[in-house]
Motif scaffolding. Structure first.
Motif, mmCIF file in Angstrom:
data_model
loop_
_atom_site.group_PDB
_atom_site.id
_atom_site.type_symbol
_atom_site.label_atom_id
_atom_site.label_comp_id
_atom_site.label_asym_id
_atom_site.label_seq_id
_atom_site.Cartn_x
_atom_site.Cartn_y
_atom_site.Cartn_z
ATOM 1 N N MET A 30 0.958 13.575 -11.206
ATOM 2 C CA MET A 30 2.231 13.930 -11.803
ATOM 3 C C MET A 30 3.302 14.103 -10.715
ATOM 4 O O MET A 30 4.436 13.713 -10.914
ATOM 5 C CB MET A 30 2.081 15.194 -12.639
ATOM 6 C CG MET A 30 3.334 15.592 -13.384
ATOM 7 S SD MET A 30 3.678 14.619 -14.843
ATOM 8 C CE MET A 30 2.505 15.316 -15.956
ATOM 9 N N ALA A 31 2.934 14.693 -9.591
ATOM 10 C CA ALA A 31 3.895 14.899 -8.510
ATOM 11 C C ALA A 31 4.401 13.565 -7.975
ATOM 12 O O ALA A 31 5.579 13.434 -7.649
ATOM 13 C CB ALA A 31 3.265 15.721 -7.395
ATOM 14 N N ASP A 32 3.509 12.560 -7.913
ATOM 15 C CA ASP A 32 3.913 11.238 -7.447
ATOM 16 C C ASP A 32 4.934 10.631 -8.406
ATOM 17 O O ASP A 32 5.935 10.064 -7.980
ATOM 18 C CB ASP A 32 2.690 10.333 -7.312
ATOM 19 C CG ASP A 32 3.030 8.985 -6.725
ATOM 20 O OD1 ASP A 32 3.809 8.946 -5.757
ATOM 21 O OD2 ASP A 32 2.534 7.972 -7.246
ATOM 22 N N ARG A 33 4.693 10.759 -9.688
ATOM 23 C CA ARG A 33 5.615 10.234 -10.695
ATOM 24 C C ARG A 33 6.959 10.946 -10.609
ATOM 25 O O ARG A 33 8.011 10.320 -10.710
ATOM 26 C CB ARG A 33 5.006 10.402 -12.088
ATOM 27 C CG ARG A 33 5.918 9.902 -13.185
ATOM 28 C CD ARG A 33 5.181 9.874 -14.528
ATOM 29 N NE ARG A 33 6.132 9.744 -15.595
ATOM 30 C CZ ARG A 33 6.290 10.612 -16.572
ATOM 31 N NH1 ARG A 33 5.501 11.671 -16.663
ATOM 32 N NH2 ARG A 33 7.190 10.438 -17.500
ATOM 33 N N LYS A 34 6.928 12.247 -10.384
ATOM 34 C CA LYS A 34 8.177 12.998 -10.257
ATOM 35 C C LYS A 34 8.970 12.497 -9.058
ATOM 36 O O LYS A 34 10.188 12.324 -9.150
ATOM 37 C CB LYS A 34 7.905 14.497 -10.140
ATOM 38 C CG LYS A 34 9.166 15.310 -10.136
ATOM 39 C CD LYS A 34 8.898 16.798 -10.174
ATOM 40 C CE LYS A 34 10.224 17.552 -10.194
ATOM 41 N NZ LYS A 34 10.047 18.989 -10.273
ATOM 42 N N GLY A 35 8.288 12.217 -7.966
ATOM 43 C CA GLY A 35 8.964 11.682 -6.786
ATOM 44 C C GLY A 35 9.580 10.317 -7.050
ATOM 45 O O GLY A 35 10.701 10.032 -6.613
ATOM 46 N N VAL A 36 8.868 9.484 -7.783
ATOM 47 C CA VAL A 36 9.387 8.163 -8.162
ATOM 48 C C VAL A 36 10.641 8.329 -9.014
ATOM 49 O O VAL A 36 11.657 7.663 -8.798
ATOM 50 C CB VAL A 36 8.316 7.335 -8.909
ATOM 51 C CG1 VAL A 36 8.917 6.099 -9.549
ATOM 52 C CG2 VAL A 36 7.184 6.959 -7.970
ATOM 53 N N LEU A 37 10.582 9.228 -9.988
ATOM 54 C CA LEU A 37 11.722 9.464 -10.871
ATOM 55 C C LEU A 37 12.918 10.032 -10.106
ATOM 56 O O LEU A 37 14.060 9.632 -10.349
ATOM 57 C CB LEU A 37 11.337 10.399 -12.012
ATOM 58 C CG LEU A 37 10.442 9.788 -13.089
ATOM 59 C CD1 LEU A 37 9.926 10.870 -14.028
ATOM 60 C CD2 LEU A 37 11.185 8.719 -13.855
ATOM 61 N N GLU A 38 12.665 10.926 -9.178
ATOM 62 C CA GLU A 38 13.761 11.489 -8.385
ATOM 63 C C GLU A 38 14.413 10.421 -7.516
ATOM 64 O O GLU A 38 15.640 10.385 -7.378
ATOM 65 C CB GLU A 38 13.259 12.664 -7.546
ATOM 66 C CG GLU A 38 12.940 13.878 -8.388
ATOM 67 C CD GLU A 38 12.216 14.983 -7.641
ATOM 68 O OE1 GLU A 38 12.258 16.124 -8.139
ATOM 69 O OE2 GLU A 38 11.599 14.712 -6.586
ATOM 70 N N GLY A 39 13.603 9.529 -6.957
ATOM 71 C CA GLY A 39 14.150 8.419 -6.182
ATOM 72 C C GLY A 39 14.965 7.481 -7.065
ATOM 73 O O GLY A 39 16.047 7.015 -6.676
ATOM 74 N N LEU A 40 14.457 7.204 -8.242
ATOM 75 C CA LEU A 40 15.166 6.357 -9.198
ATOM 76 C C LEU A 40 16.479 7.014 -9.621
ATOM 77 O O LEU A 40 17.512 6.342 -9.745
ATOM 78 C CB LEU A 40 14.275 6.090 -10.414
ATOM 79 C CG LEU A 40 14.798 5.131 -11.464
ATOM 80 C CD1 LEU A 40 15.166 3.781 -10.867
ATOM 81 C CD2 LEU A 40 13.748 4.948 -12.560
ATOM 82 N N GLN A 41 16.459 8.319 -9.797
ATOM 83 C CA GLN A 41 17.666 9.057 -10.165
ATOM 84 C C GLN A 41 18.748 8.886 -9.087
ATOM 85 O O GLN A 41 19.905 8.591 -9.404
ATOM 86 C CB GLN A 41 17.330 10.533 -10.360
ATOM 87 C CG GLN A 41 18.504 11.399 -10.752
ATOM 88 C CD GLN A 41 18.114 12.856 -10.926
ATOM 89 O OE1 GLN A 41 17.137 13.330 -10.339
ATOM 90 N NE2 GLN A 41 18.871 13.579 -11.713
ATOM 91 N N VAL A 42 18.378 9.037 -7.848
ATOM 92 C CA VAL A 42 19.326 8.868 -6.739
ATOM 93 C C VAL A 42 19.874 7.442 -6.724
ATOM 94 O O VAL A 42 21.087 7.231 -6.599
ATOM 95 C CB VAL A 42 18.657 9.226 -5.387
ATOM 96 C CG1 VAL A 42 19.519 8.798 -4.212
ATOM 97 C CG2 VAL A 42 18.353 10.711 -5.330
#
Length: 107
Positions: free
Chosen positions: A1-13
């Motif tokens: 889940m933490a990996d997915r959150k990091g992906v989403l945060e990068g996508l958000q930026v």
């Protein structure tokens, strides 16, 4: 889940930066249109494309932010319609999804 959150945060930026570039592009278009009718048509068409891309990026950003909020609430890997687990393969392919495959197909 933490990996997915990091992906989403990068996508958000990335999406925020993309939206800012689209808006900057439109602000540069504030001057008068070219006197040539063909050039005017091309400029207007380009502006329409940029507007469409901006709307698409804004919608994807909303989806990313919604998915991040669900992760923070501990609901990130559960379908928001049927409340069944979302397949890890689906989350890997579409990290901002909040629906299982079945519920997504019904929409």
């Amino acid at each position: 889940m933490a990996d997915r959150k990091g992906v989403l945060e990068g996508l958000q930026v990335d999406l925020i930066e993309r939206i800012e570039r689209y808006r900057a592009h439109k602000e540069q278009r504030g001057g008068p249109l070219d006197k040539d009718m063909e050039e005017q048509a091309i400029e207007l068409q380009n502006d329409e494309v940029v507007d469409a891309l901006e709307r698409e990026a804004e919608e994807e950003l909303r989806q990313v932010m919604h998915a991040l909020a669900r992760i923070d609430a501990g609901e990130g890997d559960v379908c928001e319609v049927c409340e069944e687990p979302i397949a890890p393969e689906r989350l890997g392919a579409v990290p901002f999804t909040t629906l299982c495959r079945h519920c997504a197909e019904l929409r």
